[in-house]
Structures are given as structure tokens and as C-alpha cells.
Design an enzyme around this catalytic site. Structure first.
Site, PDB file in Angstrom:
ATOM      1  N   TRP A  40       0.802  -1.310  -0.053  1.00 29.98           N
ATOM      2  CA  TRP A  40      -0.074   0.156   0.099  1.00 29.98           C
ATOM      3  C   TRP A  40       0.848   1.304   0.176  1.00 29.98           C
ATOM      4  CZ3 TRP A  40      -0.337  -3.948   3.472  1.00 29.98           C
ATOM      5  CH2 TRP A  40       0.232  -3.949   4.801  1.00 29.98           C
ATOM      6  N   ARG A  41       2.159   1.317  -0.048  1.00 30.89           N
ATOM      7  CA  ARG A  41       2.939   2.375  -0.052  1.00 30.89           C
ATOM      8  C   ARG A  41       3.569   2.476  -1.283  1.00 30.89           C
ATOM      9  NH1 ARG A  41       6.551   1.215   5.649  1.00 30.89           N
ATOM     10  NH2 ARG A  41       4.919   1.959   6.819  1.00 30.89           N
ATOM     11  N   GLU A  53      -5.539   1.112   5.806  1.00 25.54           N
ATOM     12  CA  GLU A  53      -5.818   1.235   7.100  1.00 25.54           C
ATOM     13  C   GLU A  53      -6.972   0.598   7.861  1.00 25.54           C
ATOM     14  OE1 GLU A  53      -3.765   2.914   8.737  1.00 25.54           O
ATOM     15  OE2 GLU A  53      -2.357   3.735   7.254  1.00 25.54           O
ATOM     16  N   THR A  59      -5.050  -6.013  13.251  1.00 25.68           N
ATOM     17  CA  THR A  59      -4.465  -7.031  12.397  1.00 25.68           C
ATOM     18  C   THR A  59      -2.975  -6.665  11.846  1.00 25.68           C
ATOM     19  OG1 THR A  59      -6.817  -7.295  11.477  1.00 25.68           O
ATOM     20  CG2 THR A  59      -4.916  -8.722  10.450  1.00 25.68           C
ATOM     21  N   TYR A  98     -13.540  -9.221  12.152  1.00 19.35           N
ATOM     22  CA  TYR A  98     -14.253  -7.936  12.509  1.00 19.35           C
ATOM     23  C   TYR A  98     -15.128  -7.510  11.008  1.00 19.35           C
ATOM     24  CZ  TYR A  98     -11.373  -7.827  16.291  1.00 19.35           C
ATOM     25  OH  TYR A  98     -10.564  -8.150  17.578  1.00 19.35           O
ATOM     26  N   TYR A 136      -9.156   8.640  13.324  1.00 14.90           N
ATOM     27  CA  TYR A 136      -7.900   7.994  12.855  1.00 14.90           C
ATOM     28  C   TYR A 136      -7.638   7.819  11.398  1.00 14.90           C
ATOM     29  CZ  TYR A 136      -4.506   4.530  11.521  1.00 14.90           C
ATOM     30  OH  TYR A 136      -3.480   4.096  10.613  1.00 14.90           O
ATOM     31  N   CYS A 215      15.177   0.444  22.345  1.00 19.06           N
ATOM     32  CA  CYS A 215      15.451   2.113  22.676  1.00 19.06           C
ATOM     33  C   CYS A 215      17.107   2.337  22.035  1.00 19.06           C
ATOM     34  CB  CYS A 215      15.485   2.344  24.124  1.00 19.06           C
ATOM     35  SG  CYS A 215      13.740   2.300  24.861  1.00 19.06           S
ATOM     36  N   CYS A 218      16.778   3.451  18.844  1.00 20.94           N
ATOM     37  CA  CYS A 218      15.614   4.409  18.557  1.00 20.94           C
ATOM     38  C   CYS A 218      15.933   5.922  18.139  1.00 20.94           C
ATOM     39  CB  CYS A 218      14.655   4.352  19.623  1.00 20.94           C
ATOM     40  SG  CYS A 218      13.344   5.681  19.434  1.00 20.94           S
ATOM     41  N   CYS A 224      12.958  11.253  24.299  1.00 20.89           N
ATOM     42  CA  CYS A 224      11.941  10.322  24.950  1.00 20.89           C
ATOM     43  C   CYS A 224      11.888  10.450  26.543  1.00 20.89           C
ATOM     44  CB  CYS A 224      12.093   8.849  24.547  1.00 20.89           C
ATOM     45  SG  CYS A 224      10.985   7.650  25.152  1.00 20.89           S
TER      46      CYS A 224
HETATM   47 FE1  SF4 Z   1      12.263   3.562  23.577  1.00 18.46          FE
HETATM   48 FE2  SF4 Z   1      11.273   5.936  23.651  1.00 18.46          FE
HETATM   49 FE3  SF4 Z   1      11.989   5.064  21.601  1.00 18.46          FE
HETATM   50 FE4  SF4 Z   1      10.104   3.810  22.741  1.00 18.46          FE
HETATM   51  S1  SF4 Z   1      10.437   6.142  22.115  1.00 18.46           S
HETATM   52  S2  SF4 Z   1      11.824   2.949  21.510  1.00 18.46           S
HETATM   53  S3  SF4 Z   1      10.335   3.884  24.514  1.00 18.46           S
HETATM   54  S4  SF4 Z   1      13.543   5.502  23.231  1.00 18.46           S
END
Ligand code: SF4
Length: 374
Positions: A40-41, A53, A59, A98, A136, A215, A218, A224
Site C-alpha cells: 500500500w506504500r 488502514e 490485524t 471484524y 484515525y 531504545c 531508536c 523520550c
Molecule cells: Fe524507547 Fe522511547 Fe524510542 Fe520507544 S520512543 S523505543 S521508549 S526511546
């Protein structure tokens, strides 16, 4: 008010100046590098965005991919879908569950055909006026297909945003939802909103996972609050535990002259629009009382008198908060059948093309395998 990493969001706090820009500037390059290639991209066609969506609600991506591909191969445009028969749509949807989503998809396609000249609406208000499209989905279509500044909030972004701003409380409550929507809105960049929303969902899905978020990899970890506080495993606050209820049901596969009885589930019933065998809740445990209950409930539901009941199998499955034990029986129709409306006799091999519930499909497969053995 500026919120430093490590500080929790309050109910009234807005994003600190520069915070949204910092999130966007970390997220965009990560998304361009790491985004998955998903069918879908391949385009920003609002029909494909919408369909994906709706299918992705409740799912997993890997489950949705083959369903999405089959669906767009059969109904390549919203105009094709608007002309579709509900039975064909439900058959393509079979197994995704659903089923209300599929019926509303068809209803919305018909509204687009009749009230919008077959063209997908381009405003949030018009999108929200379509059956089955909530805040949404409207936000996802508006931002991804039209690059409008519309926020989104779904399972992955709820988790990610709750951690990012260390938002406390059950995310399904109205109060926490309000905070999350506001944060989603505050974080939206002025341009490339669709890419930003998809990046949030992708990060939530691939990195900020429900358990053991990654994390260390991330791109948002310095921004965060949960990570800075070491609370990424505690947030979002878990929902109160679901209490399950055990239920006993019976399905009876009724045969008459080599054909199988099916009834269409009515509007408002579980699996509305799909076809099913005779099926109902049972209270008697065993023996004569149980047999009598089956016979009288088949008569009540299907209008058929049955005999020679024979145990076939037992299936266990879950529907919402119910854990269902389904005892399945074979039976012969004793008298010439009087069919109620929305019922029919089908040849066993015709079961393959009928839209059935997941357990109905399992039973149909077992029945066909049993017949093939004899
Ligand atoms: Fe970790 Fe925050 Fe990144 Fe989520 S948003 S993976 S909690 S650092």
C-alpha cells in the site's frame, strides 16, 4: 513550556518550542532508511491508503499483505468496489475477522459513487461523513494521500507517544486519548505530514514495540521521557485485565439428499452477512437432554427437523471476551425441509465459495476432508 527529556507531560502542557521540530528531524531520515516496502506504500492513492488502514485495524501487517493484494487485484478502484456484491467482499475478507469493517468499506464505496461522483473526498469533514471512517482513518487518508496536516492515533502511535511524553493512565480512557491526540497534533510538521505519520507508525511497530522496546536503536531516545526515566517498560499504563467468560455452543451440519444446510447471519448478529451452519448456545451437558436441546434449537433456528445426530468434532475459539467451546455434530434432515428466508441447501463443494466465519471455514474443510475419505 519547555519539557526536558525526563520530564513527564502534564494534562495541560503543550510541546516545548523546538521539540516537535527535533522529533521530525530525527524521525524523517530514520524512516527513509528503515521503512518497509509494503504494497500500500507504492502510491498515495486514497483508495489503497483507506483499504490498508481498515485492514490493519486489529490485524498484523504480515497477515494483511496477502489480503490487501487479493482485494486490490479483484477491486482495483473504489468504483469497482462500489459495484461489488457483498458476498464477494465478505469472501475476500474471510479470515481477517471484524467483518463489520468489510461491510462498511462497501457501504462507504457506494456513498463515494453516489454522492461524490466516484471520487474520494479530499477534506477531513467529508471523509468523516463516510461509513466506518473515524478520526484515525480520516487522518491517515488526509495526511498520506493528500498531505493535509491531520494527526493520527492508532495502536502503535498510542504506545510511542505515551512513552515519548511519559503520559500516565489507561490510554483507552477519554482523558488520556485527549492528551495523546493533542500531542499527535502538536508534533505534526507543516509539510510532509503523511510521511511523518507513517514514520511514527513504523517506529512504533518496529522499534517502540509493546515488549522490550529497542531504545538503543531508536532515533528519538534523547527526546523520550520514558527512556530518560527508565520507564519504557511501564508505559503506557496497562489496561485493566480482560475477564474472559467461558461459553458452550453447538454447531449442527444438517444434510439432506447430499446437500448441506446454510443460513445467512442476520444484521446485528455475530458475523452478519456471512453464512453459517446451524449454531447456538447450549446449556444441557450431555445425554438425552443434550440431544433434545440440539434438536429443538435446530428446529427453532433453521425450521428443520433433524435425526441421527452424530458427534463430529470440538473446536475452541475466542470472540471478544468469550472463550467458546463449540461442539460440532452431523445430522440428517428428518422431514422434507421447509427453508426459512436467508437459508439455502448447497452442495459440499459449493462451501468453498461461500463466505464463512473462521470456525465455519474450519468445519467446512473438515467436512470436505471427511467426505473425500469415504
Ligand atoms: Fe524507547 Fe522511547 Fe524510542 Fe520507544 S520512543 S523505543 S521508549 S526511546
Amino acid at each position: 513550556m519547555a519539557r526536558k527529556p525526563g520530564q513527564s507531560a502534564t494534562r495541560t502542557e503543550k510541546c516545548a518550542p523546538g521539540y516537535a521540530e527535533a522529533v521530525a528531524s530525527e524521525l524523517s531520515p530514520w524512516f527513509r532508511r528503515r521503512q518497509r516496502e509494503l504494497p500500500w506504500r507504492q502510491s498515495a492513492d486514497p483508495y489503497r491508503v483507506w483499504l490498508s488502514e481498515i485492514m490493519l485495524q486489529q490485524t498484523q501487517v504480515v497477515t494483511v499483505i496477502p489480503y490487501f493484494e487479493r482485494f486490490v487485484a479483484r477491486f482495483p478502484t473504489v468504483a469497482d468496489l462500489a459495484r461489488a456484491d457483498e458476498q464477494d467482499v465478505l469472501r475476500l475478507w474471510e479470515g481477517l475477522g471484524y467483518y463489520r469493517r468489510a461491510r462498511q468499506l462497501l457501504a462507504a464505496a457506494k456513498v463515494i459513487a453516489s454522492e461524490h461522483d466516484g471520487t474520494f473526498p479530499r477534506t477531513l469533514d467529508a471523509l468523516l461523513g463516510l461509513p466506518g471512517i473515524g478520526r484515525y482513518t480520516a487522518g491517515a487518508i488526509a495526511s498520506i494521500a493528500y498531505d493535509l496536516p491531520a494527526p493520527i492515533l492508532e495502536a502503535n502511535t498510542v504506545r510511542l507517544l505515551a512513552r515519548l511524553a511519559a503520559i500516565e493512565g489507561d490510554p483507552t480512557t477519554a482523558e488520556v486519548q485527549q492528551q495523546l491526540w493533542r500531542l499527535a497534533e502538536d508534533l505534526l510538521p507543516r509539510k510532509r505530514c503523511g510521511e511523518f505519520n507513517q514514520a511514527l507508525m513504523e517506529l512504533g511497530s518496529l522499534v517502540c514495540t509493546p515488549r522490550e522496546p529497542k531504545c538503543g536503536e531508536c532515533p528519538l531516545r534523547v527526546l523520550c521521557a520514558a527512556f530518560q526515566q527508565g520507564r519504557q517498560d511501564e508505559l503506557p499504563t496497562p489496561k485493566a485485565k480482560q475477564v474472559f467468560e467461558n461459553v458452550r455452543e453447538a454447531a449442527v451440519i444438517v444434510e439432506h439428499r447430499g446437500r448441506i444446510f446454510l443460513r445467512q447471519c442476520a444484521a446485528g448478529q455475530r458475523w452478519a452477512g456471512l453464512w453459517d451452519f446451524a449454531r447456538f448456545a447450549v446449556s444441557a451437558k450431555r445425554g438425552r437432554a443434550f440431544q433434545q436441546e440440539l434438536i429443538s434449537k435446530v428446529r427453532e433456528q433453521a425450521g428443520l427437523d433433524v435425526e441421527r445426530l452424530e458427534k463430529f468434532t470440538t473446536l475452541k475459539h475466542g470472540v471478544t471476551r468469550f472463550r467458546i467451546t463449540l461442539d460440532c455434530y452431523l445430522a440428517q434432515c428428518a422431514k422434507p425441509p421447509r427453508l426459512k428466508p436467508d437459508s439455502q441447501w448447497v452442495k459440499p463443494d459449493e462451501l468453498v465459495d461461500m463466505p464463512l466465519s473462521t470456525t465455519g471455514r474450519k468445519l467446512a474443510r473438515l467436512l470436505l476432508a471427511e467426505k473425500a475419505r469415504h
